[in-house]
Design an enzyme around this catalytic site. Structure first.
Site, PDB file in Angstrom:
ATOM      1  N   ASP A  73       0.815  -1.209   0.000  1.00  0.00           N
ATOM      2  CA  ASP A  73       0.000   0.000   0.000  1.00  0.00           C
ATOM      3  C   ASP A  73       0.853   1.265   0.000  1.00  0.00           C
ATOM      4  OD1 ASP A  73      -2.393  -1.360  -0.066  1.00  0.00           O
ATOM      5  OD2 ASP A  73      -2.631  -1.411   2.109  1.00  0.00           O
ATOM      6  N   ASN A 147      -5.100   8.598   1.830  1.00  0.00           N
ATOM      7  CA  ASN A 147      -5.555   7.982   3.075  1.00  0.00           C
ATOM      8  C   ASN A 147      -6.002   9.004   4.109  1.00  0.00           C
ATOM      9  OD1 ASN A 147      -5.332   5.334   2.369  1.00  0.00           O
ATOM     10  ND2 ASN A 147      -3.578   4.868   3.659  1.00  0.00           N
ATOM     11  N   HIS A 158       3.288  15.520  22.802  1.00  0.00           N
ATOM     12  CA  HIS A 158       3.118  16.953  23.038  1.00  0.00           C
ATOM     13  C   HIS A 158       1.678  17.330  22.724  1.00  0.00           C
ATOM     14  CE1 HIS A 158       7.269  18.955  23.426  1.00  0.00           C
ATOM     15  NE2 HIS A 158       7.414  17.668  23.685  1.00  0.00           N
ATOM     16  N   LEU A 192      -7.941   3.496  11.576  1.00  0.00           N
ATOM     17  CA  LEU A 192      -8.437   2.299  12.256  1.00  0.00           C
ATOM     18  C   LEU A 192      -7.631   2.024  13.525  1.00  0.00           C
ATOM     19  CD1 LEU A 192     -10.387  -0.158  12.091  1.00  0.00           C
ATOM     20  CD2 LEU A 192      -8.586  -1.353  10.835  1.00  0.00           C
ATOM     21  N   SER A 193      -6.318   2.182  13.436  1.00  0.00           N
ATOM     22  CA  SER A 193      -5.454   1.959  14.596  1.00  0.00           C
ATOM     23  C   SER A 193      -5.750   2.936  15.726  1.00  0.00           C
ATOM     24  CB  SER A 193      -3.985   2.091  14.186  1.00  0.00           C
ATOM     25  OG  SER A 193      -3.641   1.126  13.214  1.00  0.00           O
TER      26      SER A 193
END
Length: 292
Positions: A73, A147, A158, A192-193
């Site tokens: 990808d 994406n 931070h 998604l993560s």
């Protein structure tokens, strides 16, 4: 055999010998079938083949009807950002890890590709995001993402204080490590993560996902793809700020800059085999439970 494509580009930056071998086999296979083949110049020298045509990625976009991306990808995202500027279709042979965007299995790629080149395919258009950074002096930096566009600090952990406006209306204020603004294509990646939802690829929507927000009530927000997102910073932020496009292009910021994110006029024109099924891809790549 009827020719649906006359000129085909081979692109991708192979990291492994197996991927490099796929480039070589693909070039030979296409040439033997009578296609005009152009290899991306960044990989052409690695193939060590004689009498090959090679050119830049941009010129492949101008000259070819179809680009075949060999890799994962990351290779697809890198190539597609440039190729989306041109009237060219794109398909991928997966030589990476998950391969959400590279449909063809390397073990069966040539049979699948034969069917595609015979007209057994359909086209799917995926929209891109455009990010515009307006500086204090009025100058602007513009880039695109397939994406996601990510606001983040230049250093780990931070906090950033900022406000989010949608279509010129205040939506929410945020104190977090940043914000992910994702397309449906990107919803199976970084988004998604970070706890974002999976958006069906054809959905005309984008999703905003706060990164490690300093509140328990902050949740992802799905909005219409026609929306314009405006980010405004709390003044005098001392942290280094950045905007990332697909984790490949990094744009520097300061707290006086204004950030606008919207749907781009550009599209990624993906070619899929006739038997492509988006939900089968999700099930396979994410190891979902199988049918009874």
């Amino acid at each position: 055999m009827k020719y649906y494509f006359s000129s085909i580009g081979i692109v991708g930056h192979p990291r492994y010998d197996s991927a490099l071998n796929t480039h070589k086999l693909l070039h030979s296979w296409l040439v033997n079938k009578g296609y005009n083949v152009i290899i991306e110049n960044k990989v052409a020298h690695k193939l060590r083949l004689k009498n090959i045509n090679f050119d830049s990625l941009a010129n492949i976009g101008k000259k070819c009807d179809l680009a075949i991306v060999v890799g994962g990808d990351g290779n697809m995202l890198c190539a597609a950002r440039i190729l989306s500027c041109y009237n060219i279709k794109i398909i991928g042979i997966n030589r990476g890890n998950l391969g959400f965007l590279t449909d063809l299995n390397p073990d069966t790629a040539f049979q699948q590709l034969y069917n595609v080149l015979s007209g057994e395919y359909f086209i799917e258009k995926r929209f891109l995001l455009e990010v515009k950074i307006v500086k204090e002096n009025g100058t602007a930096l513009i880039n695109t993402a397939i994406n996601e566009v990510v606001l983040h600090a230049g250093h780990v952990a931070h906090m950033i204080d900022f406000e989010v406006y949608i279509n010129n209306e205040f939506a929410f204020s945020q104190r977090s490590d940043g914000l992910i603004i994702s397309t449906p294509t990107g919803s199976t990646g970084y988004s998604l993560s970070a706890g974002g939802p999976i958006l069906v690829s054809s959905l005309e929507a984008m999703v905003l996902i706060p990164m490690f927000p300093h509140t328990l009530s902050s949740r992802p927000l799905v909005i219409n793809s026609t929306s314009i997102v405006y980010l405004k910073f709390k003044k005098h932020i001392h942290s280094e700020l950045k905007i990332s496009c697909d984790s490949q292009v990094i744009l520097p910021l300061n707290s006086k800059d204004n950030i606008f994110v919207k749907k781009s006029k550009k599209f990624l024109c993906l070619l899929h085999p006739k038997n492509y099924n988006y939900f089968n891809v999700l099930s396979s790549k994410l190891n979902w439970s199988k049918r009874f």
